[in-house]
Motif scaffolding. Structure first.
Motif, short mmCIF file in Angstrom:
data_model
loop_
_atom_site.label_atom_id
_atom_site.label_comp_id
_atom_site.label_asym_id
_atom_site.label_seq_id
_atom_site.Cartn_x
_atom_site.Cartn_y
_atom_site.Cartn_z
N PRO A 35 48.33 37.53 34.46
CA PRO A 35 47.11 37.08 34.31
C PRO A 35 46.47 37.41 32.72
CG PRO A 35 46.43 38.30 35.86
CD PRO A 35 47.94 38.75 35.34
N ASP A 36 46.13 36.09 32.13
CA ASP A 36 45.34 36.76 30.90
C ASP A 36 43.61 37.49 30.98
OD1 ASP A 36 44.13 35.88 27.90
OD2 ASP A 36 43.22 33.87 28.92
N PRO A 37 43.31 38.22 29.95
CA PRO A 37 41.81 39.03 30.60
C PRO A 37 41.00 38.06 30.54
CG PRO A 37 43.71 39.95 29.35
CD PRO A 37 44.22 38.72 29.22
N LYS A 38 41.00 37.05 29.96
CA LYS A 38 39.63 36.15 29.24
C LYS A 38 39.39 35.60 30.03
CE LYS A 38 39.61 36.62 24.57
NZ LYS A 38 39.88 36.08 23.13
N LYS A 39 40.68 34.98 30.96
CA LYS A 39 40.78 34.20 32.58
C LYS A 39 40.05 34.51 33.45
CE LYS A 39 43.42 31.22 35.42
NZ LYS A 39 45.20 30.57 35.60
N VAL A 40 40.21 36.16 33.55
CA VAL A 40 40.66 36.36 35.01
C VAL A 40 38.78 37.50 34.39
CG1 VAL A 40 40.59 38.71 35.54
CG2 VAL A 40 42.43 37.75 34.80
N LEU A 41 38.28 37.38 33.09
CA LEU A 41 36.62 37.68 33.26
C LEU A 41 36.09 36.65 33.72
CD1 LEU A 41 34.49 39.48 32.12
CD2 LEU A 41 35.00 38.46 29.78
N LYS A 42 35.81 34.67 33.32
CA LYS A 42 35.51 34.23 33.71
C LYS A 42 35.06 34.18 34.97
CE LYS A 42 36.18 32.06 28.59
NZ LYS A 42 37.13 30.86 28.34
N GLN A 43 36.44 34.13 35.51
CA GLN A 43 36.60 33.86 36.87
C GLN A 43 35.87 34.83 38.25
OE1 GLN A 43 41.34 34.05 37.80
NE2 GLN A 43 41.08 32.61 37.25
N SER A 44 35.29 35.79 37.35
CA SER A 44 34.79 37.35 37.89
C SER A 44 33.91 37.22 37.97
CB SER A 44 35.16 38.66 37.53
OG SER A 44 35.71 39.65 38.96
N LEU A 45 32.98 35.97 36.28
CA LEU A 45 31.41 35.94 36.29
C LEU A 45 31.48 34.22 36.92
CD1 LEU A 45 31.72 36.46 32.67
CD2 LEU A 45 30.33 38.02 34.67
N MET A 46 31.77 33.91 37.23
CA MET A 46 32.16 32.34 37.75
C MET A 46 32.01 32.76 39.56
SD MET A 46 33.92 29.26 36.55
CE MET A 46 35.92 30.18 36.29
N ILE A 47 32.74 33.41 40.15
CA ILE A 47 32.88 34.04 41.27
C ILE A 47 32.89 35.30 41.66
CG2 ILE A 47 33.59 33.65 43.83
CD1 ILE A 47 33.99 30.33 43.13
N PRO A 48 31.95 36.28 42.52
CA PRO A 48 32.69 38.01 42.26
C PRO A 48 33.95 38.15 42.92
CG PRO A 48 30.38 37.63 42.35
CD PRO A 48 31.06 36.18 42.91
N GLY A 49 34.47 38.88 42.20
CA GLY A 49 35.68 38.79 43.19
C GLY A 49 37.52 37.99 43.42
N TRP A 50 36.75 37.20 42.56
CA TRP A 50 38.12 35.67 42.15
C TRP A 50 38.97 36.52 41.34
CZ3 TRP A 50 37.30 30.55 39.65
CH2 TRP A 50 37.86 29.92 39.81
N GLY A 51 38.52 37.36 40.12
CA GLY A 51 39.45 38.52 38.76
C GLY A 51 40.22 39.15 39.91
N GLN A 52 39.61 40.12 41.15
CA GLN A 52 40.11 41.24 41.30
C GLN A 52 41.50 40.47 42.29
OE1 GLN A 52 36.79 41.21 41.20
NE2 GLN A 52 36.83 43.49 40.07
N VAL A 53 41.27 39.13 43.46
CA VAL A 53 42.14 38.12 43.46
C VAL A 53 43.73 37.69 42.54
CG1 VAL A 53 42.67 35.95 44.96
CG2 VAL A 53 40.75 36.92 45.62
N THR A 54 42.98 37.87 41.63
CA THR A 54 43.54 37.27 40.72
C THR A 54 44.64 38.48 40.02
OG1 THR A 54 42.74 34.86 39.44
CG2 THR A 54 44.14 36.25 37.91
#
Length: 190
Positions: A35-54
Motif C-alpha cells: 500500500p501507498d504510505p500516504k494513502k494509508v496515513l489519510k485512511q487512518s486519519l479519516m477512520i482510526p484503524g483503517w490504515g491498520q486494516v489496509t
C-alpha cells in the motif's frame, strides 16, 4: 505467474451458467503490491484503524479502539465530576449569587464542605480532563503514525536469513619471489 481461476461452462437442464473453479493458486511473490504510505496515513486519519486494516494488521484495531474508547469514557467521567464540583463551589460560595448558575449541588457533596477543598477538587478534575484530551489526541496521532510507518516497512525483507556472516583469516601476500607479507583477510557477507 498469477492465475487464480478459469471460467467453466456447465449445462444443467438447458440452462447455462458460469462457475469458477480453481486452476492454480500459485501466486508469484514478485507480484505482491504494497500500500501507498500516504494513502494509508489519510485512511487512518479519516477512520482510526483503517490504515491498520489496509496494512493487514487487523489485530491492532481492537487496541486502537480500546485505547480511544477508554480514554473517551474516562474524559466523560472526569467532565461530569468537574461539572459537579464546579456547581458545588459556585453554589456554596457566599460571595456568589444564589441563582444555581451551574445547576444544583449534587447530593454526594456535603453542604458543609470547605470552599478550598471544593476549589481544589474542581481544578483537579478540570486539569485531569484536559490532560486526557491531550492523550486522546496523541493516541489518534499514534494510530496514524503506526499505520504510516508500517506501510513504509512492509517491503523490507524479514526472512530467516538476515544474518551477517564475517570471516577473519590470516593470508600471506607475495611481494616478490623471495618474500611474502603476512596480512589478515576480513570478509563480510550479507
Amino acid at each position: 505467474m498469477k492465475s487464480l481461476s478459469q471460467p467453466v461452462k456447465e449445462n444443467n437442464h438447458n440452462r447455462q451458467f458460469r462457475a469458477f473453479q480453481p486452476d492454480n493458486l500459485i501466486l508469484d511473490s514478485s507480484s505482491v503490491e504494497f500500500p501507498d504510505p500516504k494513502k494509508v496515513l489519510k485512511q487512518s486519519l479519516m477512520i482510526p484503524g483503517w490504515g491498520q486494516v489496509t496494512n493487514k494488521q487487523i489485530w491492532k484495531v481492537p487496541i486502537v479502539y480500546g485505547l480511544l474508547g477508554g480514554l473517551t469514557y474516562y474524559s466523560i467521567q472526569l467532565h461530569s465530576d468537574y461539572k459537579d464540583y464546579r456547581a458545588a463551589y459556585y453554589n456554596l460560595n457566599p460571595n456568589t449569587p444564589d441563582d444555581l448558575r451551574f445547576g444544583p449541588t449534587p447530593g454526594y457533596i456535603p453542604q458543609n464542605s470547605s470552599l478550598e477543598a471544593l476549589r481544589q477538587n474542581r481544578n483537579f478534575y478540570r486539569n485531569r480532563r484536559d490532560l486526557v484530551y491531550v492523550f486522546i489526541g496523541l493516541s489518534y496521532a499514534l494510530n496514524a503514525i503506526d499505520a504510516y510507518v508500517f506501510a513504509h516497512l512492509r517491503s523490507f525483507d524479514v526472512s530467516d536469513d538476515l544474518s551477517l556472516r564475517t570471516n577473519i583469516e590470516p593470508v600471506l601476500i607475495a611481494q616478490n619471489t623471495f618474500r611474502s607479507v603476512p596480512t589478515v583477510l576480513f570478509t563480510i557477507n550479507f
